[in-house]
Design a protein around this motif. Structure first.
Motif, PDB file in Angstrom:
ATOM      1  N   HIS A   1       0.715  -1.440   0.219  1.00 42.25           N
ATOM      2  CA  HIS A   1       0.155  -0.476  -0.207  1.00 42.25           C
ATOM      3  C   HIS A   1       0.523   0.939  -0.431  1.00 42.25           C
ATOM      4  O   HIS A   1       0.445   1.886  -1.158  1.00 42.25           O
ATOM      5  N   GLN A   2       2.025   1.389   0.607  1.00 38.35           N
ATOM      6  CA  GLN A   2       3.000   2.621   0.622  1.00 38.35           C
ATOM      7  C   GLN A   2       3.641   3.092  -1.002  1.00 38.35           C
ATOM      8  O   GLN A   2       4.050   3.613  -1.021  1.00 38.35           O
ATOM      9  N   ALA A   3       3.425   1.302  -0.976  1.00 38.42           N
ATOM     10  CA  ALA A   3       4.695   1.977  -2.184  1.00 38.42           C
ATOM     11  C   ALA A   3       2.953   1.934  -3.545  1.00 38.42           C
ATOM     12  O   ALA A   3       3.615   2.163  -4.857  1.00 38.42           O
ATOM     13  N   GLY A   4       2.066   2.218  -3.045  1.00 35.96           N
ATOM     14  CA  GLY A   4       0.923   2.121  -4.021  1.00 35.96           C
ATOM     15  C   GLY A   4      -0.607   1.452  -4.969  1.00 35.96           C
ATOM     16  O   GLY A   4      -0.877   1.596  -5.278  1.00 35.96           O
ATOM     17  N   TYR A   5       0.244   0.303  -4.114  1.00 33.99           N
ATOM     18  CA  TYR A   5      -0.694  -0.777  -5.059  1.00 33.99           C
ATOM     19  C   TYR A   5      -1.296  -0.624  -3.742  1.00 33.99           C
ATOM     20  O   TYR A   5      -1.633  -1.910  -2.757  1.00 33.99           O
ATOM     21  N   ASP A   6      -2.931  -0.380  -3.352  1.00 33.47           N
ATOM     22  CA  ASP A   6      -3.415   0.058  -3.146  1.00 33.47           C
ATOM     23  C   ASP A   6      -4.618  -1.577  -2.328  1.00 33.47           C
ATOM     24  O   ASP A   6      -5.465  -1.143  -2.047  1.00 33.47           O
ATOM     25  N   ASN A   7      -4.492  -2.192  -3.414  1.00 38.61           N
ATOM     26  CA  ASN A   7      -5.265  -3.492  -3.280  1.00 38.61           C
ATOM     27  C   ASN A   7      -4.737  -4.893  -3.024  1.00 38.61           C
ATOM     28  O   ASN A   7      -5.460  -5.599  -3.674  1.00 38.61           O
ATOM     29  N   ALA A   8      -3.647  -4.432  -2.777  1.00 38.41           N
ATOM     30  CA  ALA A   8      -3.524  -5.297  -2.169  1.00 38.41           C
ATOM     31  C   ALA A   8      -4.060  -6.041  -0.650  1.00 38.41           C
ATOM     32  O   ALA A   8      -4.402  -5.147   0.108  1.00 38.41           O
ATOM     33  N   VAL A   9      -4.093  -7.257  -0.525  1.00 30.51           N
ATOM     34  CA  VAL A   9      -5.062  -7.988   0.601  1.00 30.51           C
ATOM     35  C   VAL A   9      -3.831  -9.255   1.393  1.00 30.51           C
ATOM     36  O   VAL A   9      -3.000 -10.120   0.372  1.00 30.51           O
ATOM     37  N   ALA A  10      -4.559  -8.984   2.018  1.00 27.10           N
ATOM     38  CA  ALA A  10      -3.717 -10.763   2.894  1.00 27.10           C
ATOM     39  C   ALA A  10      -5.033 -11.448   3.894  1.00 27.10           C
ATOM     40  O   ALA A  10      -5.596 -11.096   4.807  1.00 27.10           O
ATOM     41  N   SER A  11      -4.530 -12.575   4.137  1.00 29.99           N
ATOM     42  CA  SER A  11      -5.516 -13.586   4.577  1.00 29.99           C
ATOM     43  C   SER A  11      -4.411 -13.159   6.050  1.00 29.99           C
ATOM     44  O   SER A  11      -3.810 -12.838   6.277  1.00 29.99           O
TER      45      SER A  11
END
Length: 596
Positions: A271-281
């Motif tokens: 998210h900090q790198a701009g990928y605010d579509n990242a999630v985790a289990s």
């Protein structure tokens, strides 16, 4: 909270049960119904059945069942009004303002208090991290990971102090009860040692639900103690198998699809790198419930798991789950680095962007994994590789897509295209195709089966109840039988426990409407046991051809057994009946012969 029968029925009719359930699990057509592995207990052979015609579901493995409302209630841990509101919103139906009952207010109040105590704990952890001398150790850790102050604030990151009752004392000073702290998974109580925080000497990550409410915490130890990571145990507001870290942010992202990572630290870095579509289990292998959550917002998933063997196995499992829900799967190549955070720090954002653009299709990733087990310079091993790849490719249902994959695999691995196509065809005809390499390992990790489910197999079957259920099932599925059997049997003949009430409701509905609508009947039974028995009646498949000649024999046998059982019950209850009258009644029953 009370909603009229008309409102309830309007919401039910606007939410097709197969469409709702398919948003959570992968349903596959099976005859006149749909099947999948039960989302409420661990199983390898699908026994969870959904009927679109009857708008009901039932698991013949663990016994759960109901309509669209009961599924959402059980899966999401909603109250009945909450399920109505969720499904109404899904269907775009406006509900009238209502007042809650005392019981509903109490349950809602309890959940609200759990959210509130978690929010207070998160605020305290964040305060310790950012405003106190004690929190500098945690702050240093986050800074060494490269997190900015903005990122720390965005995710509400915090620190749990070295004292084992620090959070307990803080929350107690704010007026929270020990019972609430325990229920939220924040504090445990020991007779000898007293209250102890579940999280101490750890950097803390608040975990939120899809609406941004704090439902749990993840903590990473500072030092070499084990375990390195711990999460809140499941509570009334937290189910780790049905939530994803940062999904509340990712669902609003303008980026394409969702990037699935192994842990929340990777997600924060992404998210900090701009990928605010990242999630985790959340401390568990990826589950169908989590895949269903993603599917509400996108059907495209990029896997950014660690590049080691464990990460590869996790990716294989995820591919199988996503494919089962008809979702696109692509795998991001992170080599030679371990995880997304390390890759971005070493290679930069542009290089990572390129890896995302060139992400490998799930099917090609599986074949790449297969290829490692064979020496393609050895003719015999190359043959075995082609057969293994052929089993995977034969699992592709679309003919054009299958042909394109054959072309790609033949070109990439320098194998004869026609020979590979022949193998794929032979495998398909032999029924040996594999839809995924992860069929055996791609299922959800077994969860603890409830005691009720474990004991179900040991429970003594009541033959009389089974006969009554079976006859009702026949009548509901072949509704012309109500008229044909009108002079032979009525609801009064159904006397076993819950079944008597079910029969009364069914017969009354048929007399009033001229038909039986299973999903509406279920709403009249508020308790779980009744709903499960009703759903079993309405969703059971027949193991014989329901032609009139066969039905006549089956129904005749059932009617005789049911009526004989009722006479025996009357005798046991002390009802006065003469032996002559008893013999006459039983003789009359034996003469019954159903003609259709």
């Amino acid at each position: 909270m009370y909603y009229s029968d008309e409102i309830v029925e309007e919401v039910r009719l606007a939410n097709d049960i197969t469409e709702v359930i398919s948003e959570y699990v992968g349903l596959k057509k099976s005859g006149n119904s749909y099947k999948c592995c039960c989302p409420f207990h661990s199983e390898k052979t699908p026994s969870f059945t959904v009927s679109r015609e009857k708008q009901m579901y039932h698991c013949f493995g663990c016994g759960v069942g109901g309509n669209v409302f009961t599924f959402v209630m059980k899966y999401e841990n909603y109250t009945f009004p909450e399920a109505i509101e969720y499904l109404a919103k899904r269907a775009g139906i406006s509900l009238p303002e209502q007042e809650m009952t005392e019981a509903e207010k109490k349950k809602q109040s309890w959940k609200s208090m759990l959210y509130e105590v978690n929010k207070s704990a998160a605020a305290y952890f964040h305060y310790l991290l950012t405003k106190t001398e004690r929190g500098k150790l945690g702050y240093k850790y986050y800074k060494e990971r490269g997190y900015t102050d903005e990122t720390i604030a965005k995710f509400g990151l915090g620190y749990a102090d070295i004292y084992r009752d620090d959070l307990y004392r803080y929350l107690k000073s704010k007026g929270y009860s020990g019972e609430l702290m325990r229920a939220a998974g924040l504090v445990k109580f020991d007779e000898k040692d007293g209250p102890q925080d579940n999280f101490w000497n750890r950097v803390m990550v608040p975990i939120t639900d899809i609406n941004g409410k704090i439902i749990a915490f993840g903590g990473r130890v500072l030092g070499d103690a084990k375990p390195k990571y711990i999460n809140t145990k499941e509570t009334d507001i937290f189910n780790k198998r049905r939530n994803l870290f940062a999904m509340n942010i990712a669902r609003h992202s303008k980026r394409k699809g969702v990037i699935l990572c192994e842990g929340y630290m990777d997600v924060i870095a992404m998210h900090q790198a701009g990928y605010d579509n990242a999630v985790a289990s959340l401390g568990t292998a990826f589950t169908e419930g989590q895949a269903g959550l993603i599917k509400r917002y996108t059907s495209e998933v990029y896997l950014a798991y660690d590049s080691d063997e464990a990460g590869t196995n996790a990716a294989m499992k995820a591919i199988g789950i996503l494919r089962g829900l008809d979702m696109s799967q692509k795998v991001i190549d992170l080599s030679p680095h371990k995880d997304p955070d390390e890759f971005i720090k070493c290679e930069g954002l542009e290089a990572y962007d390129e890896r995302v653009r060139n992400a490998m299709l799930g099917r090609m990733f599986e074949i790449k994994v297969i290829e490692k087990d064979f020496d393609l310079n050895n003719p015999e091993e190359k043959t075995r590789f082609m057969k293994a790849a052929g089993r995977l490719l034969a699992g592709i249902e679309d003919k054009t897509e299958r042909s394109n994959y054959i072309d790609t695999v033949a070109s990439k691995y320098y194998v004869n295209r026609d020979e590979l196509a022949r193998i794929v065809t032979e495998v398909g005809l032999a029924g040996l195709a594999e839809s995924s390499l992860s069929e055996g390992i791609g299922r959800e990790e077994p969860e603890e089966i409830p005691r009720r489910v474990q004991n179900r197999g040991k429970k003594e079957v009541n033959p009389a109840e089974e006969n009554e259920k079976y006859l009702l099932t026949l009548m509901v599925n072949e509704q012309y039988l109500f008229d044909k059997l009108a002079k032979v049997i009525s609801e009064k003949d159904f006397t076993e426990d819950v079944i008597s009430g079910v029969a009364k409701t069914i017969f009354e509905q048929y007399r009033e409407k001229g038909e039986v609508v299973p999903a509406t009947i279920l709403s009249s039974f508020p308790d779980t046991e009744s709903q499960e028995k009703v759903s079993e009646i309405f969703t059971k498949d027949f193991e014989f051809d329901t032609t009139p000649s066969i039905l006549e024999k089956v129904i005749t046998d059932l009617v005789i057994k049911i009526k004989m059982n009722n006479i025996d019950k009357a005798l046991k209850s002390g009802e006065s009946i003469s032996q002559i009258e008893l013999a006459r009644k039983k003789n009359d029953i034996r003469k019954i012969k159903i003609k259709l």
